[in-house]
Scaffold this motif. Structure first.
Motif, short mmCIF file in Angstrom:
data_model
loop_
_atom_site.label_atom_id
_atom_site.label_comp_id
_atom_site.label_asym_id
_atom_site.label_seq_id
_atom_site.Cartn_x
_atom_site.Cartn_y
_atom_site.Cartn_z
N UNK A 1 21.47 -47.42 16.06
CA UNK A 1 20.53 -47.96 15.07
C UNK A 1 19.91 -46.90 14.15
N UNK A 2 20.00 -45.63 14.54
CA UNK A 2 19.45 -44.60 13.65
C UNK A 2 20.31 -43.33 13.74
N UNK A 3 20.00 -42.39 12.87
CA UNK A 3 20.85 -41.20 12.75
C UNK A 3 20.80 -40.35 14.03
N UNK A 4 19.68 -40.38 14.75
CA UNK A 4 19.58 -39.61 15.99
C UNK A 4 20.54 -40.16 17.05
N UNK A 5 20.62 -41.48 17.13
CA UNK A 5 21.52 -42.11 18.11
C UNK A 5 22.97 -41.76 17.79
N UNK B 1 33.48 -36.46 9.41
CA UNK B 1 32.38 -35.98 8.58
C UNK B 1 31.09 -36.75 8.82
N UNK B 2 31.23 -38.03 9.17
CA UNK B 2 30.06 -38.86 9.46
C UNK B 2 29.27 -38.25 10.61
N UNK B 3 30.00 -37.88 11.67
CA UNK B 3 29.34 -37.28 12.83
C UNK B 3 28.75 -35.92 12.48
N UNK B 4 29.52 -35.12 11.76
CA UNK B 4 29.02 -33.79 11.36
C UNK B 4 27.76 -33.94 10.52
N UNK B 5 27.75 -34.93 9.64
CA UNK B 5 26.59 -35.17 8.78
C UNK B 5 25.40 -35.64 9.60
N UNK C 1 20.18 -34.51 11.95
CA UNK C 1 19.37 -34.51 13.17
C UNK C 1 18.88 -33.10 13.51
N UNK C 2 19.76 -32.11 13.34
CA UNK C 2 19.42 -30.74 13.76
C UNK C 2 18.74 -29.93 12.67
N UNK D 1 16.90 -37.60 6.25
CA UNK D 1 17.86 -37.29 5.20
C UNK D 1 17.18 -36.56 4.05
N UNK D 2 17.87 -35.60 3.43
CA UNK D 2 17.34 -34.99 2.20
C UNK D 2 17.15 -36.09 1.16
#
Length: 356
Positions: free
Chosen positions: A68-72, A96-100, A105-106, A112-113
DNA sequence: GATACGTGGTA
DNA sequence: TTACCAAGTAT
């Protein structure tokens, strides 16, 4: 009317159309709802790269429910995300989705910018996606140019330069007609128009809200814009794939290298794909060739994959890295379409074999 | 600028 | 059936 007024009229006409006819899409916040969620906007934009709304729908639902969110998403294992993406194509997007997600997250504290420049630096985010997210999720004025906008703008101004040489001219014209306010709605309105009225073939000029603003509609063939160079013919390639099954009902699957076709995806062991591939199987066994090769068409070549299958002893381990996967669960392996079809063909042949 | 990179729908 | 097309990005 002054030129500037004409320019303003285009955005005004388009936004008025959008206010009434905007498509209801899962990643669009309903009217009156809170501001768009950048995670959902970003996810939808990546999925929609070179992909139809209809194809994206189920994947977007699956991804947002599961992550549900970028952290998950950032915390998920690679193989799970790649398998969830299986069938959607262009698998570099999933990597790239995961890398992004992990970069956000990190390195960005989970947020998000909110500028085009900041977004553009993320993996898998190019000029289009950065502009779209900046405009749609953050309300920035950005010049959003995708294939729809290229087509609409090329027609609006009857731009005769062929693509891709016309890109700078089209971008410049899009900049001119993009409003300072509601640039996100304007971009989505252009894409809705391109998808439903100003279509590549048989555009519905009769009901177009920009008909009065359009230069191409005055020509003999509005659909001829944008002008495109002819495409090269696709070469045809051959390949072999091997279905290796164990007595306990497991099949040997490998993970393809990150670079190249179907990179990072689970697959059957297979040969190189070229004019004369090496058909030597990965191990010695009693091989049966599936009668009909699997025909599959990729972006820049077509492939006929000859599928072979064999039953091996329980103690056999094929060479190289791989894993034994339960045949009954093959649907969960996340095979890209080519290998899903090869698996289907092999299993069909296997049943024939069992009857002998 | 050119090429690699998927898949399914449409005419 | 062939050919084109779809909210592009990376190299």
């Amino acid at each position: 009317m002054r030129v500037e007024d004409n320019i303003k009229k285009i955005a005004a006409d388009l936004l008025a159309y959008y206010d009434v006819h905007a498509r209801k899409l899962p990643w669009r916040a309903p009217p009156g709802a809170n501001a768009a969620d950048p995670y959902r906007i970003w996810l939808s934009e990546v999925m929609l790269q070179q992909t139809t709304v209809a194809a994206v729908g189920p994947y977007f639902a699956k991804f947002t429910k599961r992550w549900p969110d970028v952290a998950a998403l950032a915390a998920e294992e690679d193989a799970e995300v790649m398998a969830a993406w299986a069938g959607l194509g262009y698998y570099a997007r999933a990597r790239n989705l995961l890398a992004c997600a992990r970069a956000v997250a990190d390195a960005h504290g989970g947020t998000f910018p909110d500028t085009e420049e900041g977004l553009r630096a993320l993996p898998g985010v190019g000029a289009y996606t950065a502009a779209a997210v900046a405009a749609i999720a953050f309300g920035r004025r950005a010049v959003v140019v995708d294939a729809n906008v290229e087509r609409v703008v090329a027609r609006l101004f009857a731009i005769a330069t062929p693509l891709p040489a016309a890109r700078p001219e089209i971008r410049s014209a899009t900049d001119v007609i993009t409003p300072d306010l509601r640039a996100g709605d304007f971009a989505q309105a252009m894409m809705d128009l391109g998808a439903t009225i100003c279509t590549a073939r048989n555009p519905a000029c009769g009901i177009c809200p920009l008909r009065d603003d359009c230069a191409a509609v005055l020509t003999a063939d509005p659909a001829a814009f944008p002008i495109k160079a002819a495409k090269k013919a696709k070469p045809h390639r051959l390949g072999h794939g091997w279905w290796i099954e164990r007595p306990d009902g497991h099949v040997w699957l490998v993970r393809r290298p990150d670079k190249g076709m179907l990179g990072g995806m689970r697959a059957l062991p297979s040969s190189e794909w070229n004019d004369a591939p090496d058909g030597t199987p990965p191990l010695v066994a009693r091989w049966r060739r599936v009668a009909e090769p699997v025909a599959h068409v990729f972006t820049h070549f077509s492939l006929a994959l000859t599928v072979h299958h064999a039953h091996v002893g329980q103690d056999v381990t094929p060479p190289g890295d791989g894993e034994w996967w339960p045949v009954a669960e093959i649907g969960r392996a996340g095979l890209p379409t080519l290998f899903a079809r090869a698996a289907e063909a092999a299993m069909k042949e296997g049943k024939k074999d069992a009857r002998l």
